[in-house]
Design a protein around this motif. Sequence first.
Motif, PDB file in Angstrom:
ATOM      1  N   ALA A 176      53.108  39.925  46.101  1.00 47.33           N
ATOM      2  CA  ALA A 176      54.043  40.787  45.361  1.00 47.33           C
ATOM      3  C   ALA A 176      54.313  40.317  43.941  1.00 47.33           C
ATOM      4  O   ALA A 176      55.372  40.575  43.389  1.00 47.33           O
ATOM      5  CB  ALA A 176      55.356  40.868  46.142  1.00 47.33           C
ATOM      6  N   GLY A 177      53.372  39.628  43.351  1.00 46.43           N
ATOM      7  CA  GLY A 177      53.558  39.155  41.986  1.00 46.43           C
ATOM      8  C   GLY A 177      52.534  38.084  41.675  1.00 46.43           C
ATOM      9  O   GLY A 177      51.759  37.680  42.538  1.00 46.43           O
ATOM     10  N   PRO A 178      52.518  37.611  40.444  1.00 46.22           N
ATOM     11  CA  PRO A 178      51.538  36.597  40.067  1.00 46.22           C
ATOM     12  C   PRO A 178      51.786  35.270  40.776  1.00 46.22           C
ATOM     13  O   PRO A 178      52.923  34.936  41.125  1.00 46.22           O
ATOM     14  CB  PRO A 178      51.717  36.459  38.559  1.00 46.22           C
ATOM     15  CG  PRO A 178      53.007  37.104  38.222  1.00 46.22           C
ATOM     16  CD  PRO A 178      53.365  38.025  39.328  1.00 46.22           C
ATOM     17  N   ALA A 179      50.702  34.535  40.980  1.00 45.89           N
ATOM     18  CA  ALA A 179      50.799  33.205  41.572  1.00 45.89           C
ATOM     19  C   ALA A 179      51.565  32.283  40.626  1.00 45.89           C
ATOM     20  O   ALA A 179      51.480  32.417  39.410  1.00 45.89           O
ATOM     21  CB  ALA A 179      49.404  32.653  41.830  1.00 45.89           C
ATOM     22  N   ILE A 180      52.325  31.364  41.212  1.00 42.81           N
ATOM     23  CA  ILE A 180      53.099  30.404  40.422  1.00 42.81           C
ATOM     24  C   ILE A 180      52.499  29.020  40.650  1.00 42.81           C
ATOM     25  O   ILE A 180      52.584  28.471  41.751  1.00 42.81           O
ATOM     26  CB  ILE A 180      54.582  30.407  40.849  1.00 42.81           C
ATOM     27  CG1 ILE A 180      55.147  31.824  40.766  1.00 42.81           C
ATOM     28  CG2 ILE A 180      55.382  29.429  40.011  1.00 42.81           C
ATOM     29  CD1 ILE A 180      56.468  31.998  41.481  1.00 42.81           C
ATOM     30  N   PRO A 181      51.852  28.431  39.635  1.00 43.55           N
ATOM     31  CA  PRO A 181      51.264  27.104  39.817  1.00 43.55           C
ATOM     32  C   PRO A 181      52.345  26.036  39.937  1.00 43.55           C
ATOM     33  O   PRO A 181      53.407  26.128  39.316  1.00 43.55           O
ATOM     34  CB  PRO A 181      50.411  26.907  38.568  1.00 43.55           C
ATOM     35  CG  PRO A 181      50.924  27.880  37.568  1.00 43.55           C
ATOM     36  CD  PRO A 181      51.626  28.975  38.304  1.00 43.55           C
ATOM     37  N   PRO A 189      54.303  34.911  45.836  1.00 52.98           N
ATOM     38  CA  PRO A 189      55.358  35.744  46.417  1.00 52.98           C
ATOM     39  C   PRO A 189      54.719  36.820  47.290  1.00 52.98           C
ATOM     40  O   PRO A 189      53.719  37.414  46.899  1.00 52.98           O
ATOM     41  CB  PRO A 189      56.042  36.359  45.199  1.00 52.98           C
ATOM     42  CG  PRO A 189      55.083  36.225  44.068  1.00 52.98           C
ATOM     43  CD  PRO A 189      54.120  35.132  44.402  1.00 52.98           C
ATOM     44  N   ILE A 190      55.258  37.042  48.485  1.00 50.36           N
ATOM     45  CA  ILE A 190      54.711  38.084  49.379  1.00 50.36           C
ATOM     46  C   ILE A 190      55.825  39.016  49.828  1.00 50.36           C
ATOM     47  O   ILE A 190      56.994  38.648  49.827  1.00 50.36           O
ATOM     48  CB  ILE A 190      53.944  37.479  50.579  1.00 50.36           C
ATOM     49  CG1 ILE A 190      54.822  36.563  51.418  1.00 50.36           C
ATOM     50  CG2 ILE A 190      52.687  36.759  50.109  1.00 50.36           C
ATOM     51  CD1 ILE A 190      54.144  36.035  52.691  1.00 50.36           C
ATOM     52  N   ASP A 191      55.426  40.235  50.248  1.00 54.60           N
ATOM     53  CA  ASP A 191      56.403  41.286  50.524  1.00 54.60           C
ATOM     54  C   ASP A 191      56.819  41.398  51.987  1.00 54.60           C
ATOM     55  O   ASP A 191      57.520  42.333  52.359  1.00 54.60           O
ATOM     56  CB  ASP A 191      55.885  42.643  50.022  1.00 54.60           C
ATOM     57  CG  ASP A 191      54.659  43.141  50.783  1.00 54.60           C
ATOM     58  OD1 ASP A 191      54.154  42.432  51.681  1.00 54.60           O
ATOM     59  OD2 ASP A 191      54.178  44.252  50.467  1.00 54.60           O
ATOM     60  N   ASN A 192      56.397  40.459  52.833  1.00 50.19           N
ATOM     61  CA  ASN A 192      56.797  40.443  54.239  1.00 50.19           C
ATOM     62  C   ASN A 192      56.537  39.052  54.791  1.00 50.19           C
ATOM     63  O   ASN A 192      55.773  38.282  54.188  1.00 50.19           O
ATOM     64  CB  ASN A 192      56.016  41.489  55.036  1.00 50.19           C
ATOM     65  CG  ASN A 192      56.699  41.887  56.331  1.00 50.19           C
ATOM     66  OD1 ASN A 192      57.669  41.282  56.751  1.00 50.19           O
ATOM     67  ND2 ASN A 192      56.190  42.947  56.965  1.00 50.19           N
ATOM     68  N   ALA A 193      57.142  38.736  55.917  1.00 45.86           N
ATOM     69  CA  ALA A 193      56.823  37.470  56.575  1.00 45.86           C
ATOM     70  C   ALA A 193      55.488  37.619  57.294  1.00 45.86           C
ATOM     71  O   ALA A 193      55.144  38.703  57.764  1.00 45.86           O
ATOM     72  CB  ALA A 193      57.931  37.123  57.572  1.00 45.86           C
ATOM     73  N   LEU A 194      54.727  36.547  57.398  1.00 47.27           N
ATOM     74  CA  LEU A 194      53.430  36.582  58.062  1.00 47.27           C
ATOM     75  C   LEU A 194      53.565  36.533  59.577  1.00 47.27           C
ATOM     76  O   LEU A 194      52.672  36.968  60.302  1.00 47.27           O
ATOM     77  CB  LEU A 194      52.543  35.447  57.564  1.00 47.27           C
ATOM     78  CG  LEU A 194      52.112  35.610  56.103  1.00 47.27           C
ATOM     79  CD1 LEU A 194      51.520  34.313  55.564  1.00 47.27           C
ATOM     80  CD2 LEU A 194      51.120  36.751  55.971  1.00 47.27           C
TER      81      LEU A 194
END
Length: 196
Positions: A176-181, A189-194
């Motif tokens: 849900a957005g760019p990766a944060i190093p 960031p993801i839009d649901n729990a795995l």
Amino acid sequence: MPRPGTLPLPIMARERTNMPNLFKTTLAALAIAAGASGAVQAATCDGVLLSDSRFSKFATLVQVSGLAPVVTNQQVTVFAPTNAALEPLSSVTQMLNSSATSASPDFPKLQTLVRAHLVGGVHPESQMRGKVELSTQAGTGLAIDGTGQRGITLSTLSRNSVNLSGMRIMADVHVAGPAIPCDNGVVYPIDNALVQ
């Protein structure tokens, strides 16, 4: 005897020879101060989770589960559900509420939840543009498809020997957005729990 407020000559000479070190120390202190004032500063993945308000619920779960040292000290890729993603999940709300009160959370379930979002090693965004399968620290598989129009899609894969503590696996979770190093990895960031 030197005048009050002055340094004896040997000390002055010694201080003069330490000027480059004093300069370096001052620059380091300024860099730290700049980081505290909002300038970009590298942090561990745990530091990113704790400092980014989008991840406050997941950061709490990491802390309460006792897995903060993993997210701080190991090379790790974190697929971090945002607060908006965790808000509607009653099982997560229960874990967060029990961590805020005297009630004990279900630690096996809590650790499974957090470990299902952690992958050993650093997996940058460039690696996510094809179809990749990784293993989570919970022992589940994670199928990553970066070829679709909706960006990067994640699906948890069940493995026979893995005990998910009664949690179910999820498919079609999106970055849900760019990766944060981070110093020790990367946070997505993801839009649901795995797992839920």
